[in-house]
Scaffold this motif. Structure first.
Motif, PDB file in Angstrom:
ATOM      1  N   HIS A  98       0.852  -1.179   0.000  1.00  0.00           N
ATOM      2  CA  HIS A  98       0.000   0.000   0.000  1.00  0.00           C
ATOM      3  C   HIS A  98       0.892   1.235   0.000  1.00  0.00           C
ATOM      4  CE1 HIS A  98      -3.681  -2.256   0.715  1.00  0.00           C
ATOM      5  NE2 HIS A  98      -3.042  -2.952   1.638  1.00  0.00           N
ATOM      6  N   CYS A 118      -4.351   5.815   0.058  1.00  0.00           N
ATOM      7  CA  CYS A 118      -3.500   4.770  -0.508  1.00  0.00           C
ATOM      8  C   CYS A 118      -3.147   5.150  -1.944  1.00  0.00           C
ATOM      9  CB  CYS A 118      -4.193   3.412  -0.494  1.00  0.00           C
ATOM     10  SG  CYS A 118      -3.118   2.111  -1.117  1.00  0.00           S
ATOM     11  N   GLU A 123      -0.980   3.125  -3.865  1.00  0.00           N
ATOM     12  CA  GLU A 123      -0.537   1.958  -4.644  1.00  0.00           C
ATOM     13  C   GLU A 123      -1.797   1.155  -4.934  1.00  0.00           C
ATOM     14  OE1 GLU A 123       2.450   0.996  -5.719  1.00  0.00           O
ATOM     15  OE2 GLU A 123       3.527   2.654  -4.770  1.00  0.00           O
ATOM     16  N   PHE A 124      -2.076   0.910  -6.206  1.00  0.00           N
ATOM     17  CA  PHE A 124      -3.321   0.217  -6.525  1.00  0.00           C
ATOM     18  C   PHE A 124      -3.334  -1.153  -5.849  1.00  0.00           C
ATOM     19  CE2 PHE A 124      -6.055  -2.543  -9.019  1.00  0.00           C
ATOM     20  CZ  PHE A 124      -7.225  -1.833  -8.876  1.00  0.00           C
ATOM     21  N   CYS A 125      -4.385  -1.406  -5.036  1.00  0.00           N
ATOM     22  CA  CYS A 125      -4.401  -2.630  -4.236  1.00  0.00           C
ATOM     23  C   CYS A 125      -5.721  -3.374  -4.380  1.00  0.00           C
ATOM     24  CB  CYS A 125      -4.115  -2.294  -2.778  1.00  0.00           C
ATOM     25  SG  CYS A 125      -5.233  -1.066  -2.088  1.00  0.00           S
ATOM     26  N   HIS A 140      -9.512  -0.043  -3.526  1.00  0.00           N
ATOM     27  CA  HIS A 140      -8.376   0.877  -3.404  1.00  0.00           C
ATOM     28  C   HIS A 140      -8.803   2.339  -3.257  1.00  0.00           C
ATOM     29  CE1 HIS A 140      -4.648   2.908  -4.267  1.00  0.00           C
ATOM     30  NE2 HIS A 140      -5.150   3.427  -5.350  1.00  0.00           N
ATOM     31  N   MET A 185      -9.789   3.522   0.168  1.00  0.00           N
ATOM     32  CA  MET A 185      -8.846   3.313   1.255  1.00  0.00           C
ATOM     33  C   MET A 185      -8.283   4.651   1.731  1.00  0.00           C
ATOM     34  SD  MET A 185      -5.742   0.659   1.334  1.00  0.00           S
ATOM     35  CE  MET A 185      -4.514   0.706   2.622  1.00  0.00           C
TER      36      MET A 185
HETATM   37 CU   LIG Z   1      -4.324   0.929  -2.460  1.00  0.00          CU
END
Ligand SMILES: [Cu+2]
Length: 174
Positions: free
Chosen positions: A121, A156, A158-160, A164, A167
């Motif tokens: 993340h 966040c 970072e693509f999660c 996402h 987040m």
């Molecule tokens: Cu993310």
């Protein structure tokens, strides 16, 4: 007629303007190179940190201990943790939340611990310009001193996965 090598200096020497251009390009490369370490200290976007190995279960236990020790309310079902100035503060990232909500004091310095329980993340502070990558298996410790009162959102970056975009966590500075 055969092909013959030309004799003597047949090429044109590098022009003065071209030499100046090369010198400027080289100088600019060196300036940008120097900016990488300098910006680390001066820019404040990519903070210095300590790193330790940690398992998800160990880190989660630390976060829960922090919540039990200094819980000061709730916000949308999330515990609000108000640690003592100078204390170690724990926040975790998981699909798809930052947990818990932190309440910090302006001008006080804290040791902010971060880790992820699952995927990579990105800890990015809105509206401040600070970005920090949070990998599972590592516990990061940032020394932070809030300089302005208000609410800061931890987004966040970072693509999660599918949640996402939702987040978003919160740090309240009083
Ligand atoms: Cu993310």
């Amino acid at each position: 007629m055969s092909i013959q090598a030309l004799r003597g200096v047949w090429w044109r020497k590098v022009d003065r303007s071209e030499k100046i251009w090369l010198a400027i390009a080289l100088a600019w490369c060196l300036i940008l190179f120097a900016m990488m370490p300098l910006w680390h200290w001066k820019g404040g976007q990519n903070p210095s940190f300590e790193t330790y190995r940690v398992t998800a279960a160990e880190y989660q236990a630390k976060v829960e201990a922090g919540v039990r020790a200094s819980k000061a309310g709730e916000d949308h079902g999330f515990p609000v943790v108000a640690p003592a100035p100078g204390a170690d503060v724990y926040m975790l990232a998981r699909l798809w939340q930052w947990y818990p909500v932190l309440k910090l004091r302006k001008g006080e310095t804290y040791r902010l611990h971060l880790s992820s329980l699952d995927l990579v993340h990105g800890f990015s502070l809105f509206p401040l310009n600070l970005n920090f990558m949070v990998l599972p298996g590592y516990e990061y410790v940032l020394t932070v001193t809030p300089t302005e009162k208000g609410e800061i959102y931890t987004v966040c970056n970072e693509f999660c996965g599918i949640g996402h975009h939702q987040m978003v966590g919160k740090i309240i500075v009083e």
